[in-house]
Design a protein around this motif. Structure first.
Motif, PDB file in Angstrom:
ATOM      1  N   ASP A   1       0.819  -1.216   0.000  1.00 22.19           N
ATOM      2  CA  ASP A   1       0.000   0.000   0.000  1.00 22.19           C
ATOM      3  C   ASP A   1       0.854   1.268   0.000  1.00 22.19           C
ATOM      4  OD1 ASP A   1      -2.420  -1.383   0.066  1.00 22.19           O
ATOM      5  OD2 ASP A   1      -2.633  -1.222   2.247  1.00 22.19           O
ATOM      6  N   GLN A   2       2.052   1.172   0.557  1.00 20.01           N
ATOM      7  CA  GLN A   2       2.914   2.352   0.707  1.00 20.01           C
ATOM      8  C   GLN A   2       3.708   2.688  -0.550  1.00 20.01           C
ATOM      9  OE1 GLN A   2       5.366   2.001   4.271  1.00 20.01           O
ATOM     10  NE2 GLN A   2       3.761   0.837   5.284  1.00 20.01           N
ATOM     11  N   LEU A   3       3.732   1.789  -1.530  1.00 21.87           N
ATOM     12  CA  LEU A   3       4.515   2.042  -2.742  1.00 21.87           C
ATOM     13  C   LEU A   3       3.921   3.222  -3.513  1.00 21.87           C
ATOM     14  CD1 LEU A   3       5.176  -1.592  -4.044  1.00 21.87           C
ATOM     15  CD2 LEU A   3       6.575  -0.210  -2.491  1.00 21.87           C
ATOM     16  N   THR A   4       4.766   4.103  -3.964  1.00 18.33           N
ATOM     17  CA  THR A   4       4.303   5.276  -4.703  1.00 18.33           C
ATOM     18  C   THR A   4       4.246   5.032  -6.212  1.00 18.33           C
ATOM     19  OG1 THR A   4       6.567   6.131  -4.768  1.00 18.33           O
ATOM     20  CG2 THR A   4       5.162   6.863  -2.943  1.00 18.33           C
ATOM     21  N   SER A   5       4.735   3.883  -6.632  1.00 18.99           N
ATOM     22  CA  SER A   5       4.656   3.469  -8.025  1.00 18.99           C
ATOM     23  C   SER A   5       4.078   2.064  -8.061  1.00 18.99           C
ATOM     24  CB  SER A   5       6.052   3.493  -8.664  1.00 18.99           C
ATOM     25  OG  SER A   5       6.010   3.023  -9.991  1.00 18.99           O
ATOM     26  N   GLU A   6       3.040   1.838  -8.852  1.00 16.78           N
ATOM     27  CA  GLU A   6       2.380   0.526  -8.860  1.00 16.78           C
ATOM     28  C   GLU A   6       3.159  -0.469  -9.711  1.00 16.78           C
ATOM     29  OE1 GLU A   6      -1.735  -0.843 -10.658  1.00 16.78           O
ATOM     30  OE2 GLU A   6      -2.007   0.083  -8.677  1.00 16.78           O
ATOM     31  N   PRO A   7       3.500  -1.613  -9.142  1.00 19.44           N
ATOM     32  CA  PRO A   7       4.235  -2.624  -9.914  1.00 19.44           C
ATOM     33  C   PRO A   7       3.313  -3.348 -10.893  1.00 19.44           C
ATOM     34  CG  PRO A   7       3.679  -3.492  -7.758  1.00 19.44           C
ATOM     35  CD  PRO A   7       3.239  -2.048  -7.769  1.00 19.44           C
ATOM     36  N   ARG A   8       3.926  -3.989 -11.874  1.00 18.89           N
ATOM     37  CA  ARG A   8       3.153  -4.808 -12.797  1.00 18.89           C
ATOM     38  C   ARG A   8       3.169  -6.278 -12.374  1.00 18.89           C
ATOM     39  NH1 ARG A   8       5.428  -3.233 -18.566  1.00 18.89           N
ATOM     40  NH2 ARG A   8       7.212  -2.470 -17.388  1.00 18.89           N
ATOM     41  N   LEU A   9       4.026  -6.594 -11.423  1.00 25.00           N
ATOM     42  CA  LEU A   9       4.140  -7.964 -10.924  1.00 25.00           C
ATOM     43  C   LEU A   9       4.620  -7.916  -9.487  1.00 25.00           C
ATOM     44  CD1 LEU A   9       4.210 -11.093 -11.528  1.00 25.00           C
ATOM     45  CD2 LEU A   9       6.620 -10.763 -12.108  1.00 25.00           C
ATOM     46  N   ILE A  10       4.074  -8.780  -8.636  1.00 27.48           N
ATOM     47  CA  ILE A  10       4.528  -8.903  -7.248  1.00 27.48           C
ATOM     48  C   ILE A  10       5.184 -10.264  -7.087  1.00 27.48           C
ATOM     49  CG2 ILE A  10       3.836  -8.952  -4.817  1.00 27.48           C
ATOM     50  CD1 ILE A  10       1.324  -7.322  -5.700  1.00 27.48           C
ATOM     51  N   LEU A  11       6.433 -10.262  -6.649  1.00 28.03           N
ATOM     52  CA  LEU A  11       7.151 -11.499  -6.346  1.00 28.03           C
ATOM     53  C   LEU A  11       7.100 -11.707  -4.839  1.00 28.03           C
ATOM     54  CD1 LEU A  11      10.340 -11.181  -8.614  1.00 28.03           C
ATOM     55  CD2 LEU A  11       8.165 -12.316  -9.115  1.00 28.03           C
ATOM     56  N   VAL A  12       6.571 -12.853  -4.432  1.00 23.70           N
ATOM     57  CA  VAL A  12       6.314 -13.126  -3.018  1.00 23.70           C
ATOM     58  C   VAL A  12       7.210 -14.255  -2.540  1.00 23.70           C
ATOM     59  CG1 VAL A  12       4.545 -13.727  -1.324  1.00 23.70           C
ATOM     60  CG2 VAL A  12       3.899 -12.509  -3.424  1.00 23.70           C
ATOM     61  N   ASP A  13       7.884 -14.043  -1.425  1.00 23.30           N
ATOM     62  CA  ASP A  13       8.660 -15.133  -0.840  1.00 23.30           C
ATOM     63  C   ASP A  13       7.711 -16.134  -0.188  1.00 23.30           C
ATOM     64  OD1 ASP A  13      11.172 -16.378  -0.061  1.00 23.30           O
ATOM     65  OD2 ASP A  13      10.553 -15.898   1.974  1.00 23.30           O
ATOM     66  N   GLY A  14       7.867 -17.406  -0.512  1.00 21.34           N
ATOM     67  CA  GLY A  14       7.031 -18.436   0.098  1.00 21.34           C
ATOM     68  C   GLY A  14       5.996 -18.986  -0.872  1.00 21.34           C
ATOM     69  N   ASN A  15       5.003 -19.687  -0.311  1.00 20.37           N
ATOM     70  CA  ASN A  15       4.015 -20.353  -1.169  1.00 20.37           C
ATOM     71  C   ASN A  15       2.577 -19.933  -0.908  1.00 20.37           C
ATOM     72  OD1 ASN A  15       3.556 -21.553   1.274  1.00 20.37           O
ATOM     73  ND2 ASN A  15       4.052 -23.644   0.635  1.00 20.37           N
ATOM     74  N   ARG A  16       2.377 -18.872  -0.117  1.00 24.51           N
ATOM     75  CA  ARG A  16       1.017 -18.407   0.177  1.00 24.51           C
ATOM     76  C   ARG A  16       0.921 -16.901  -0.006  1.00 24.51           C
ATOM     77  NH1 ARG A  16      -1.244 -22.333   3.747  1.00 24.51           N
ATOM     78  NH2 ARG A  16      -3.274 -21.314   3.521  1.00 24.51           N
TER      79      ARG A  16
ATOM     80  N   ALA B   1      -0.806  -8.970 -10.918  1.00 29.27           N
ATOM     81  CA  ALA B   1      -0.338 -10.353 -10.988  1.00 29.27           C
ATOM     82  C   ALA B   1       0.716 -10.607  -9.907  1.00 29.27           C
ATOM     83  CB  ALA B   1       0.261 -10.630 -12.364  1.00 29.27           C
ATOM     84  N   HIS B   2       0.715 -11.801  -9.359  1.00 34.47           N
ATOM     85  CA  HIS B   2       1.740 -12.146  -8.372  1.00 34.47           C
ATOM     86  C   HIS B   2       2.261 -13.551  -8.622  1.00 34.47           C
ATOM     87  CE1 HIS B   2      -1.780 -14.023  -6.347  1.00 34.47           C
ATOM     88  NE2 HIS B   2      -0.869 -14.885  -5.900  1.00 34.47           N
ATOM     89  N   GLN B   3       3.437 -13.805  -8.122  1.00 34.77           N
ATOM     90  CA  GLN B   3       4.030 -15.135  -8.215  1.00 34.77           C
ATOM     91  C   GLN B   3       4.679 -15.474  -6.883  1.00 34.77           C
ATOM     92  OE1 GLN B   3       6.374 -15.890 -11.678  1.00 34.77           O
ATOM     93  NE2 GLN B   3       7.114 -17.865 -10.971  1.00 34.77           N
ATOM     94  N   CYS B   4       4.291 -16.608  -6.319  1.00 35.43           N
ATOM     95  CA  CYS B   4       4.900 -17.090  -5.075  1.00 35.43           C
ATOM     96  C   CYS B   4       6.129 -17.918  -5.429  1.00 35.43           C
ATOM     97  CB  CYS B   4       3.905 -17.945  -4.288  1.00 35.43           C
ATOM     98  SG  CYS B   4       2.477 -17.022  -3.686  1.00 35.43           S
ATOM     99  N   ILE B   5       7.222 -17.675  -4.735  1.00 32.46           N
ATOM    100  CA  ILE B   5       8.473 -18.354  -5.033  1.00 32.46           C
ATOM    101  C   ILE B   5       9.072 -18.865  -3.728  1.00 32.46           C
ATOM    102  CG2 ILE B   5      10.777 -18.132  -6.036  1.00 32.46           C
ATOM    103  CD1 ILE B   5       9.573 -15.664  -7.577  1.00 32.46           C
ATOM    104  N   VAL B   6       9.111 -20.174  -3.555  1.00 39.24           N
ATOM    105  CA  VAL B   6       9.701 -20.770  -2.363  1.00 39.24           C
ATOM    106  C   VAL B   6      11.196 -20.447  -2.340  1.00 39.24           C
ATOM    107  CG1 VAL B   6      10.186 -22.932  -1.151  1.00 39.24           C
ATOM    108  CG2 VAL B   6       7.973 -22.595  -2.289  1.00 39.24           C
ATOM    109  N   LYS B   7      11.651 -19.956  -1.201  1.00 31.21           N
ATOM    110  CA  LYS B   7      13.037 -19.505  -1.044  1.00 31.21           C
ATOM    111  C   LYS B   7      13.368 -18.408  -2.048  1.00 31.21           C
ATOM    112  CE  LYS B   7      14.693 -23.807   1.000  1.00 31.21           C
ATOM    113  NZ  LYS B   7      15.667 -24.927   0.931  1.00 31.21           N
TER     114      LYS B   7
END
Length: 198
Positions: free
Chosen positions: A95-110, A118-124
């Motif tokens: 919410d705090q980002l001042t520029s909206e990303p086109r993709l979110i990379l998430v650590d983990g699987n949830r 769009a988002h992608q969960c990535i283990v480790k």
């Protein structure tokens, strides 16, 4: 070697710190790194020394296109469980980002979808992608600083060293002095800590 990007150059990496602690908040960070960013020191925060994390954090804040850091405190953790609190912290950091990303990379699987991005969960993922590693450093250093401040109020738990994690020393202090207002009272209900709600 950490990759700088996946498909888009302006992805936001997000990660949390403090999920397994007995006291204090769970903290998440989100960050968008500039195109072409490179740093040979950057890695998963758990693989870095405290000194190296402290060196990296201000550099990442300075170089980032934008970043956000969010704490979810004990009462809210107890109310919605640690899994939901971790994901909510990620959302609040985004919410705090001042520029909206086109993709979110998430650590983990949830993860819970954020807006329509769009988002992608990535283990480790914090050991694979720079943006996630950068988020892990920001989350870890912010949470560590918070616990060092709380240590001044309750030095007998030695949070300056254990940061609220369930070390033998921390458990012994709880036995001796009891729980503080900063302890997560729900953590005896561990089966309830893995249900998604929000």
């Amino acid at each position: 070697m950490l990759a700088q990007k996946l498909t888009y150059w302006n992805e936001a990496g997000t990660d949390e710190a403090g999920r397994g602690c007995l006291a204090g908040p769970v903290t998440a960070a989100a960050i968008i790194l500039p195109k072409g960013f490179s740093n040979n020191l950057l890695n998963d925060s758990k693989q870095l020394s405290e000194i190296k994390r402290a060196q990296l954090a201000p550099l990442l804040k300075k170089e980032a296109v934008t970043y956000g850091i969010a704490h979810i405190y004990e009462d809210e953790i107890d109310s919605i469980n640690i899994l939901n609190a971790s994901l909510l912290a990620m959302h609040r950091s985004l919410d705090q980002l001042t520029s909206e990303p086109r993709l979110i990379l998430v650590d983990g699987n949830r993860f819970k979808p954020y807006k329509e991005i769009a988002h992608q969960c990535i283990v480790k993922g914090d050991s694979k992608f720079m943006s996630i590693a950068a988020a892990s450093v920001l989350a870890k250093t912010a949470r560590d600083h918070h616990m060092e401040c709380l240590h001044k109020e309750y030095p007998m738990y030695n949070w300056a060293k254990n940061k609220g994690y369930p070390t033998k020393e921390h458990r012994e202090a709880i036995r001796t002095y009891g729980l503080t207002k900063y302890h997560r009272k729900s953590f005896k209900q561990l089966p309830e800590q893995t249900r998604l709600q929000f």
